[in-house]
Motif scaffolding. Structure first.
Motif, PDB file in Angstrom:
ATOM      1  N   LEU A  63      20.536  11.125   5.710  1.00  0.00           N
ATOM      2  CA  LEU A  63      20.094  10.520   7.052  1.00  0.00           C
ATOM      3  C   LEU A  63      20.916   9.220   6.917  1.00  0.00           C
ATOM      4  O   LEU A  63      20.647   9.191   4.725  1.00  0.00           O
ATOM      5  N   PRO A  64      20.859   8.412   6.871  1.00  0.00           N
ATOM      6  CA  PRO A  64      21.559   6.890   6.510  1.00  0.00           C
ATOM      7  C   PRO A  64      19.776   5.650   6.507  1.00  0.00           C
ATOM      8  O   PRO A  64      19.338   6.188   6.278  1.00  0.00           O
ATOM      9  N   LEU A  65      19.766   4.803   5.412  1.00  0.00           N
ATOM     10  CA  LEU A  65      18.952   4.311   4.822  1.00  0.00           C
ATOM     11  C   LEU A  65      19.439   2.598   5.401  1.00  0.00           C
ATOM     12  O   LEU A  65      20.433   2.883   5.873  1.00  0.00           O
ATOM     13  N   PHE A  66      17.757   1.775   5.458  1.00  0.00           N
ATOM     14  CA  PHE A  66      18.081   0.879   6.728  1.00  0.00           C
ATOM     15  C   PHE A  66      17.092  -0.052   5.941  1.00  0.00           C
ATOM     16  O   PHE A  66      16.446   0.341   5.517  1.00  0.00           O
ATOM     17  N   TYR A  67      17.862  -0.910   4.815  1.00  0.00           N
ATOM     18  CA  TYR A  67      17.943  -2.836   4.389  1.00  0.00           C
ATOM     19  C   TYR A  67      18.175  -3.139   4.769  1.00  0.00           C
ATOM     20  O   TYR A  67      20.119  -2.930   5.194  1.00  0.00           O
ATOM     21  N   ALA A  68      18.322  -4.514   4.341  1.00  0.00           N
ATOM     22  CA  ALA A  68      19.784  -5.324   4.626  1.00  0.00           C
ATOM     23  C   ALA A  68      20.572  -5.521   3.971  1.00  0.00           C
ATOM     24  O   ALA A  68      20.130  -5.310   3.162  1.00  0.00           O
ATOM     25  N   ASN A  69      21.340  -5.495   4.980  1.00  0.00           N
ATOM     26  CA  ASN A  69      22.869  -4.458   4.041  1.00  0.00           C
ATOM     27  C   ASN A  69      23.294  -6.074   3.190  1.00  0.00           C
ATOM     28  O   ASN A  69      24.051  -5.634   2.398  1.00  0.00           O
ATOM     29  N   SER A 135      11.611  -8.622   3.306  1.00  0.00           N
ATOM     30  CA  SER A 135      13.453  -7.174   4.031  1.00  0.00           C
ATOM     31  C   SER A 135      12.418  -6.245   3.855  1.00  0.00           C
ATOM     32  O   SER A 135      12.198  -5.274   3.038  1.00  0.00           O
ATOM     33  N   LEU A 136      12.558  -5.358   4.783  1.00  0.00           N
ATOM     34  CA  LEU A 136      11.937  -4.172   5.271  1.00  0.00           C
ATOM     35  C   LEU A 136      13.185  -2.839   5.379  1.00  0.00           C
ATOM     36  O   LEU A 136      14.478  -2.991   4.952  1.00  0.00           O
ATOM     37  N   LEU A 137      12.704  -1.899   4.398  1.00  0.00           N
ATOM     38  CA  LEU A 137      13.323  -0.730   4.409  1.00  0.00           C
ATOM     39  C   LEU A 137      12.403   0.750   4.710  1.00  0.00           C
ATOM     40  O   LEU A 137      11.613   0.344   5.350  1.00  0.00           O
ATOM     41  N   LEU A 138      13.400   1.030   5.318  1.00  0.00           N
ATOM     42  CA  LEU A 138      12.973   2.250   5.711  1.00  0.00           C
ATOM     43  C   LEU A 138      14.492   3.458   5.186  1.00  0.00           C
ATOM     44  O   LEU A 138      15.581   3.603   5.461  1.00  0.00           O
ATOM     45  N   VAL A 139      13.174   4.403   4.426  1.00  0.00           N
ATOM     46  CA  VAL A 139      14.006   5.885   3.817  1.00  0.00           C
ATOM     47  C   VAL A 139      13.580   7.277   4.118  1.00  0.00           C
ATOM     48  O   VAL A 139      12.497   6.806   4.622  1.00  0.00           O
TER      49      VAL A 139
END
Length: 217
Positions: A63-69, A135-139
Protein backbone atom coordinates in the motif's frame (compact mmCIF):
# COMPACT_ATOMS: atom_id res chain seq x y z
CA UNK A 1 14.32 -24.62 3.72
CA UNK A 2 12.44 -23.58 6.86
CA UNK A 3 12.93 -25.73 9.97
CA UNK A 4 9.51 -24.68 11.27
CA UNK A 5 7.09 -27.62 10.88
CA UNK A 6 4.20 -25.16 10.70
CA UNK A 7 5.70 -22.85 8.09
CA UNK A 8 4.03 -24.34 5.02
CA UNK A 9 0.58 -24.41 6.60
CA UNK A 10 0.96 -20.89 7.99
CA UNK A 11 1.83 -19.60 4.52
CA UNK A 12 -1.28 -21.33 3.18
CA UNK A 13 -3.33 -19.54 5.84
CA UNK A 14 -1.89 -16.19 4.75
CA UNK A 15 -2.87 -17.04 1.17
CA UNK A 16 -6.40 -17.92 2.28
CA UNK A 17 -6.80 -14.63 4.16
CA UNK A 18 -5.69 -12.68 1.11
CA UNK A 19 -8.03 -14.59 -1.22
CA UNK A 20 -11.03 -14.16 1.08
CA UNK A 21 -13.15 -11.05 0.33
CA UNK A 22 -13.57 -10.50 4.09
CA UNK A 23 -10.21 -11.81 5.33
CA UNK A 24 -11.67 -14.94 6.93
CA UNK A 25 -10.39 -18.47 7.55
CA UNK A 26 -12.21 -21.60 8.83
CA UNK A 27 -12.87 -21.84 12.57
CA UNK A 28 -11.10 -25.16 12.96
CA UNK A 29 -8.43 -25.82 15.62
CA UNK A 30 -5.66 -26.06 13.03
CA UNK A 31 -6.50 -22.69 11.50
CA UNK A 32 -6.98 -21.02 14.87
CA UNK A 33 -3.62 -22.33 16.07
CA UNK A 34 -2.03 -20.96 12.89
CA UNK A 35 -3.61 -17.56 13.54
CA UNK A 36 -2.13 -17.50 17.03
CA UNK A 37 1.32 -18.07 15.54
CA UNK A 38 0.78 -15.48 12.81
CA UNK A 39 -0.44 -12.86 15.27
CA UNK A 40 2.49 -13.56 17.58
CA UNK A 41 4.92 -13.06 14.70
CA UNK A 42 3.09 -9.89 13.58
CA UNK A 43 2.12 -11.30 10.20
CA UNK A 44 -1.62 -10.63 10.48
CA UNK A 45 -3.69 -7.80 11.96
CA UNK A 46 -7.39 -7.37 12.62
CA UNK A 47 -9.01 -5.85 9.52
CA UNK A 48 -10.32 -2.29 9.68
CA UNK A 49 -12.77 -2.99 6.85
CA UNK A 50 -14.39 -6.31 7.77
CA UNK A 51 -15.58 -7.04 11.32
CA UNK A 52 -13.94 -10.23 12.52
CA UNK A 53 -11.73 -10.33 9.42
CA UNK A 54 -7.97 -10.24 9.09
CA UNK A 55 -5.43 -8.56 6.88
CA UNK A 56 -1.89 -9.77 6.17
CA UNK A 57 1.14 -7.60 6.69
CA UNK A 58 2.54 -8.65 3.33
CA UNK A 59 -0.57 -7.24 1.61
CA UNK A 60 -0.27 -3.99 3.56
CA UNK A 61 3.36 -3.69 2.48
CA UNK A 62 2.19 -2.94 -1.06
CA UNK A 63 0.00 0.00 0.00
CA UNK A 64 1.09 3.61 -0.54
CA UNK A 65 2.16 5.91 2.30
CA UNK A 66 0.50 9.31 2.55
CA UNK A 67 2.31 12.40 3.80
CA UNK A 68 3.12 15.81 2.39
CA UNK A 69 4.88 15.36 -0.94
CA UNK A 70 7.49 17.89 0.18
CA UNK A 71 7.59 17.06 3.91
CA UNK A 72 11.10 15.67 3.81
CA UNK A 73 12.29 18.73 1.90
CA UNK A 74 10.59 20.97 4.46
CA UNK A 75 12.15 19.18 7.43
CA UNK A 76 15.51 19.48 5.67
CA UNK A 77 14.87 23.27 5.45
CA UNK A 78 14.76 23.20 1.65
CA UNK A 79 11.23 24.58 1.28
CA UNK A 80 9.22 27.09 3.28
CA UNK A 81 6.23 26.31 5.52
CA UNK A 82 3.92 28.07 3.07
CA UNK A 83 4.83 25.51 0.39
CA UNK A 84 4.04 22.45 2.52
CA UNK A 85 1.27 20.28 1.05
CA UNK A 86 -1.91 20.70 3.08
CA UNK A 87 -3.44 18.05 5.32
CA UNK A 88 -6.64 18.31 3.27
CA UNK A 89 -4.84 17.42 0.08
CA UNK A 90 -2.98 14.53 1.73
CA UNK A 91 -6.28 13.13 3.00
CA UNK A 92 -7.82 13.53 -0.45
CA UNK A 93 -5.04 11.42 -1.96
CA UNK A 94 -5.52 8.73 0.69
CA UNK A 95 -9.28 8.66 0.14
CA UNK A 96 -8.97 8.43 -3.62
CA UNK A 97 -6.57 5.47 -3.31
CA UNK A 98 -9.31 3.39 -1.65
CA UNK A 99 -11.88 1.26 -3.47
CA UNK A 100 -14.96 3.36 -4.21
CA UNK A 101 -17.06 1.32 -1.78
CA UNK A 102 -14.82 2.37 1.14
CA UNK A 103 -14.53 6.10 0.44
CA UNK A 104 -17.69 7.13 2.27
CA UNK A 105 -16.46 5.39 5.42
CA UNK A 106 -13.07 7.07 5.06
CA UNK A 107 -14.71 10.47 4.61
CA UNK A 108 -16.40 10.09 8.00
CA UNK A 109 -12.95 10.28 9.63
CA UNK A 110 -11.87 13.46 7.85
CA UNK A 111 -12.95 15.83 10.63
CA UNK A 112 -10.94 13.84 13.17
CA UNK A 113 -7.83 13.33 11.07
CA UNK A 114 -7.39 16.63 9.23
CA UNK A 115 -6.16 19.43 11.47
CA UNK A 116 -8.07 22.68 11.42
CA UNK A 117 -6.00 25.82 11.43
CA UNK A 118 -6.88 28.44 14.01
CA UNK A 119 -7.56 31.94 12.73
CA UNK A 120 -5.77 34.32 15.06
CA UNK A 121 -6.60 37.92 15.71
CA UNK A 122 -4.13 40.49 14.49
CA UNK A 123 -3.05 43.67 16.17
CA UNK A 124 -2.08 46.64 14.00
CA UNK A 125 -1.70 44.30 11.06
CA UNK A 126 0.73 41.97 12.81
CA UNK A 127 -0.29 38.42 13.68
CA UNK A 128 0.08 37.88 17.40
CA UNK A 129 0.83 34.16 17.27
CA UNK A 130 1.24 31.50 14.60
CA UNK A 131 0.04 27.93 14.64
CA UNK A 132 2.57 25.19 15.33
CA UNK A 133 3.35 23.40 12.08
CA UNK A 134 1.34 20.21 11.61
CA UNK A 135 1.59 17.75 8.73
CA UNK A 136 -0.60 14.67 8.33
CA UNK A 137 0.74 11.11 8.14
CA UNK A 138 -1.22 8.03 7.02
CA UNK A 139 0.69 4.74 7.04
CA UNK A 140 -0.46 1.10 6.85
CA UNK A 141 -0.68 -0.67 10.18
CA UNK A 142 -2.72 -1.26 13.31
CA UNK A 143 -2.63 -0.77 17.05
CA UNK A 144 -4.50 -2.39 19.91
CA UNK A 145 -7.47 -1.68 17.62
CA UNK A 146 -7.71 -1.67 13.81
CA UNK A 147 -6.70 1.43 11.91
CA UNK A 148 -8.75 3.70 9.68
CA UNK A 149 -10.43 2.49 6.50
CA UNK A 150 -7.93 0.65 4.33
CA UNK A 151 -5.95 -0.36 7.46
CA UNK A 152 -4.14 2.93 7.97
CA UNK A 153 -2.72 4.48 11.10
CA UNK A 154 -3.05 8.26 11.22
CA UNK A 155 -1.00 10.93 12.91
CA UNK A 156 1.33 13.76 12.17
CA UNK A 157 4.72 15.37 12.28
CA UNK A 158 4.09 18.36 14.51
CA UNK A 159 5.93 21.31 15.97
CA UNK A 160 5.23 21.43 19.70
CA UNK A 161 5.08 25.21 20.02
CA UNK A 162 4.57 28.12 17.69
CA UNK A 163 8.04 29.41 18.55
CA UNK A 164 10.45 28.47 15.78
CA UNK A 165 13.41 29.10 18.10
CA UNK A 166 12.40 26.36 20.57
CA UNK A 167 12.64 23.61 17.96
CA UNK A 168 10.80 20.76 19.69
CA UNK A 169 8.88 18.37 17.41
CA UNK A 170 6.86 15.21 17.77
CA UNK A 171 5.74 12.36 15.58
CA UNK A 172 2.63 10.56 16.71
CA UNK A 173 0.45 7.82 15.26
CA UNK A 174 -2.97 6.48 16.28
CA UNK A 175 -5.27 3.60 15.43
CA UNK A 176 -9.00 4.23 14.96
CA UNK A 177 -9.64 4.10 18.71
CA UNK A 178 -7.42 5.02 21.67
CA UNK A 179 -4.17 3.33 20.66
CA UNK A 180 -1.31 5.80 20.16
CA UNK A 181 2.47 6.05 19.96
CA UNK A 182 4.48 9.27 20.28
CA UNK A 183 8.10 10.29 19.91
CA UNK A 184 9.45 13.76 20.74
CA UNK A 185 12.68 15.16 19.35
CA UNK A 186 14.54 18.41 19.85
CA UNK A 187 15.10 19.63 16.30
CA UNK A 188 13.66 19.64 12.79
CA UNK A 189 16.60 17.56 11.59
CA UNK A 190 15.88 14.89 14.21
CA UNK A 191 12.22 14.92 13.16
CA UNK A 192 13.33 14.18 9.58
CA UNK A 193 15.50 11.26 10.72
CA UNK A 194 12.67 9.83 12.82
CA UNK A 195 10.14 10.27 10.01
CA UNK A 196 12.37 8.35 7.61
CA UNK A 197 12.72 5.51 10.15
CA UNK A 198 8.94 5.32 10.52
CA UNK A 199 8.28 5.33 6.79
CA UNK A 200 10.90 2.65 6.18
CA UNK A 201 9.35 0.44 8.88
CA UNK A 202 5.71 0.48 7.68
CA UNK A 203 3.51 -1.51 7.95
CA UNK A 204 3.70 -2.09 11.69
CA UNK A 205 1.82 -2.44 14.95
CA UNK A 206 2.02 0.64 17.16
CA UNK A 207 3.74 -1.47 19.81
CA UNK A 208 6.61 -2.15 17.40
CA UNK A 209 7.45 1.57 17.37
CA UNK A 210 8.94 1.29 20.86
CA UNK A 211 12.04 -0.06 19.09
CA UNK A 212 12.33 3.37 17.45
CA UNK A 213 12.05 5.27 20.73
CA UNK A 214 8.28 5.85 20.74
CA UNK A 215 6.22 5.66 23.90
CA UNK A 216 2.75 4.12 23.92
CA UNK A 217 -0.27 5.77 25.48
Amino acid sequence: MSQDPHAQFDQAVLDKIEMSPVGAVPHTPAYQDALKRLRASHQVYASADHKGGLVTVRSLASLPLFYANNLEAFLASKVDESELETDTNIFNRYEQSLPAALREKAEAARSIVVARRVHHRTKQGVEVVRDPIHSLLLVPGAGPHPGLTGNYLHGSVQELTGDEHVGHWSIHLHDADDGAATCEVSSRAEALDKLQEVLASAPFLLSELTALGFRLN
